[in-house]
Every structure is written in structure tokens, then in C-alpha cells.
Enzyme design. Structure first.
Site, PDB file in Angstrom:
ATOM      1  N   ASP A 159       0.858  -1.179   0.000  1.00 16.72           N
ATOM      2  CA  ASP A 159       0.000   0.000   0.000  1.00 16.72           C
ATOM      3  C   ASP A 159       0.893   1.226   0.000  1.00 16.72           C
ATOM      4  O   ASP A 159       2.027   1.178   0.480  1.00 16.72           O
ATOM      5  CB  ASP A 159      -0.932   0.031   1.207  1.00 16.72           C
ATOM      6  CG  ASP A 159      -2.087   1.001   1.001  1.00 16.72           C
ATOM      7  OD1 ASP A 159      -3.143   0.563   0.513  1.00 16.72           O
ATOM      8  OD2 ASP A 159      -1.932   2.203   1.296  1.00 16.72           O
ATOM      9  N   TYR A 181     -10.159   8.555 -15.750  1.00 16.63           N
ATOM     10  CA  TYR A 181     -10.174   7.286 -15.007  1.00 16.63           C
ATOM     11  C   TYR A 181     -10.734   6.164 -15.872  1.00 16.63           C
ATOM     12  O   TYR A 181     -10.150   5.080 -15.959  1.00 16.63           O
ATOM     13  CB  TYR A 181     -11.008   7.464 -13.740  1.00 16.63           C
ATOM     14  CG  TYR A 181     -11.167   6.222 -12.906  1.00 16.63           C
ATOM     15  CD1 TYR A 181     -10.149   5.795 -12.059  1.00 16.63           C
ATOM     16  CD2 TYR A 181     -12.348   5.488 -12.940  1.00 16.63           C
ATOM     17  CE1 TYR A 181     -10.306   4.661 -11.275  1.00 16.63           C
ATOM     18  CE2 TYR A 181     -12.512   4.357 -12.163  1.00 16.63           C
ATOM     19  CZ  TYR A 181     -11.489   3.944 -11.329  1.00 16.63           C
ATOM     20  OH  TYR A 181     -11.642   2.815 -10.558  1.00 16.63           O
ATOM     21  N   LYS A 213      -8.912   2.659 -17.225  1.00 14.75           N
ATOM     22  CA  LYS A 213      -9.409   1.319 -16.916  1.00 14.75           C
ATOM     23  C   LYS A 213      -9.725   0.523 -18.191  1.00 14.75           C
ATOM     24  O   LYS A 213      -9.495  -0.690 -18.258  1.00 14.75           O
ATOM     25  CB  LYS A 213     -10.641   1.414 -16.008  1.00 14.75           C
ATOM     26  CG  LYS A 213     -10.337   1.937 -14.619  1.00 14.75           C
ATOM     27  CD  LYS A 213      -9.323   1.056 -13.904  1.00 14.75           C
ATOM     28  CE  LYS A 213      -9.090   1.488 -12.472  1.00 14.75           C
ATOM     29  NZ  LYS A 213      -8.156   0.592 -11.741  1.00 14.75           N
TER      30      LYS A 213
END
Length: 253
Positions: free
Chosen positions: A35, A155, A159
Site C-alpha cells: 500500500d 479514469y 481502466k
């Protein structure tokens, strides 16, 4: 667990990534998770370690950087000698009206979502290529790659590119026994989305099955695509959205 698989997962400090890590750990994999935030990485490692299953190792930092990608895979090779499952889950969402969207935001979305996914996949595939049994790679997309969603042009573009990457790489990776697929979650209850008090009720009305997904719904589907049960599936995208893309009502309507 002598015959355990080894899984590398980015963006796994919370939410979908953490739940995928938990599911793979429960089904017999050792986990190397990442992370961006050190505190989330450490909390995730501690939480998963309490399950008493396989080994769990953490690596904090920017998963789109060559250094972190190398560190993740080096950890897997040093401790386990192989990489069997890779989940390129890390990504960012920077909302903005198309007509006003800044170049800096566009480049950051592209860097993290597309370049980060591309180069993690490349580095992992180089390792898997030399393994007797290849491996399985899973990329995280979104329903916005399939249906228009206001203020998410950059975005959605990133994707959709990820899904085409998985399809395209079938040609180059299948000869080495490497499968690559994509999962496209719809509205999902996570720490981020539930910060909006209206999120659950709004998406319960918009989703044909009557509720948004929870992280377990996504993790179950991800684990299937990474498992031997999906050994003849590659180059595909699995949409997990309760039917939303079939009718696509906008939350802004």
C-alpha cells in the site's frame, strides 16, 4: 503449507485489495502486499497474520515506481522462490469535468493506473516465464470502462486500457502458461465510498440486485480467476456490479 501459492497484491492496505489478500491467504497462498501508506500496510499485515494461515509480508510505497515493483517481487523470490499470483489492484481516481481537467491530474491517473499496472505485469511475467507452471495475473478495472460516468473520463480511459492490456497479452503470455484476466467492480462498499452517507442508499436503488457490492463479493470473483478452477480462462474481463451495466442509470440523474 508446502504447496502454497505465492501472491503479490498492490493497493492492499484496505478495501478490495485487502479483502482479496484475505481470501487468497484463506485459500492457501502466501501474501506479499503493498500500500502507498506505511500505516495501512502495517495494519493489513498485522490483521492478516492473526488469521494463522500462510506468511504475510508488507512493502509500502508507490506501486507504480520501478523500485517498489522490484522490492515486491524480490521479497517473493527471496522468501518463497516463486511468484504464482499477481493482483495489480493499486489505482487512483481523480474526478473532474472533462472541459476543465488538468494535464497534471491526467498524467497522474495514467502513471498510476496504466503504467503501474503495465510494468508490474511485465516484471512479474518475466519471473513467471521461467517457472514450470507459469502463473496467474489479475488486473483491476472498473465498470466505468464499460459505461459512461460523469466526471471520470480520464479514469475510465485508464481502466479501459487495462482491459485491453489483458486481452492483448494473451498472445505473448499464454505460451509460457501465464493467464491474465481483469475484474471490473461496480459500486462497492469500502472505507472510501462509505465516507459518503448517501452512497449505500443511492447505489441500492440503482443496482438491479438491490445493493452495492461488498469487498467479499469482489474478492470471491478475484480468487476464482486466480485459481486453478479458472485454468482455461484468459484475456477476459469479469464485471461484478449487481447488474448495473445492463441498465446503467446514472447516480447524477
Amino acid at each position: 503449507m508446502k504447496n502454497s501459492k505465492v501472491a503479490v497484491i498492490t493497493g492492499a492496505g484496505q478495501g478490495i485489495g485487502l479483502e482479496i489478500a484475505r481470501k487468497l491467504l484463506d485459500t492457501g497462498s502466501h501474501i506479499i502486499l503493498n500500500d502507498l501508506e506505511t500505516s495501512l500496510t502495517e495494519e493489513a499485515v498485522a490483521s492478516l497474520s492473526r488469521m494463522g494461515k500462510g506468511s504475510v509480508l508488507g512493502c509500502s510505497g508507490d506501486s507504480a515506481s520501478d523500485e517498489v515493483i522490484s522490492e515486491l517481487l524480490d521479497l517473493a523470490m527471496k522468501h518463497f522462490g516463486r511468484v504464482d499470483q499477481v493482483v495489480a489492484n493499486a489505482g487512483i481516481t481523480l474526478f473532474g469535468n472533462f472541459l476543465d481537467y488538468s494535464r497534471s491530474d491526467f498524467m497522474e491517473v495514467t502513471r498510476v493506473n496504466q503504467a503501474g499496472t503495465f510494468f508490474l505485469t511485465q516484471a512479474a511475467a518475466r519471473i513467471m516465464k521461467d517457472q514450470e507452471n507459469g502463473g496467474a495475473i489479475l488486473l483491476t478495472s472498473s465498470v466505468t470502462a464499460h459505461q459512461s460516468h460523469e466526471n471520470l473520463a480520464a479514469y475510465a480511459m485508464s481502466k479501459a486500457a487495462i482491459e485491453m492490456l489483458a486481452k492483448n497479452l494473451v498472445l505473448e503470455l499464454a505460451p509460457f502458461g501465464i493467464r491474465i484476466n481483469t475484474i471490473a467492480p461496480g459500486a462497492t462498499l469500502t472505507e472510501r465510498t462509505t465516507s459518503d452517507p448517501a452512497y449505500a442508499s443511492t447505489w441500492s436503488k440503482l443496482t438491479p440486485l438491490g445493493r452495492p457490492a461488498n469487498t467479499t463479493d469482489i474478492a470471491e470473483a478475484a480468487a476464482f480467476l486466480l485459481s486453478d478452477a479458472a485454468r482455461h480462462i484468459t484475456g477476459q474481463t469479469l464485471i461484478v456490479d449487481g447488474g448495473w451495466t445492463s441498465i446503467s442509470p446514472s447516480p447524477y440523474a
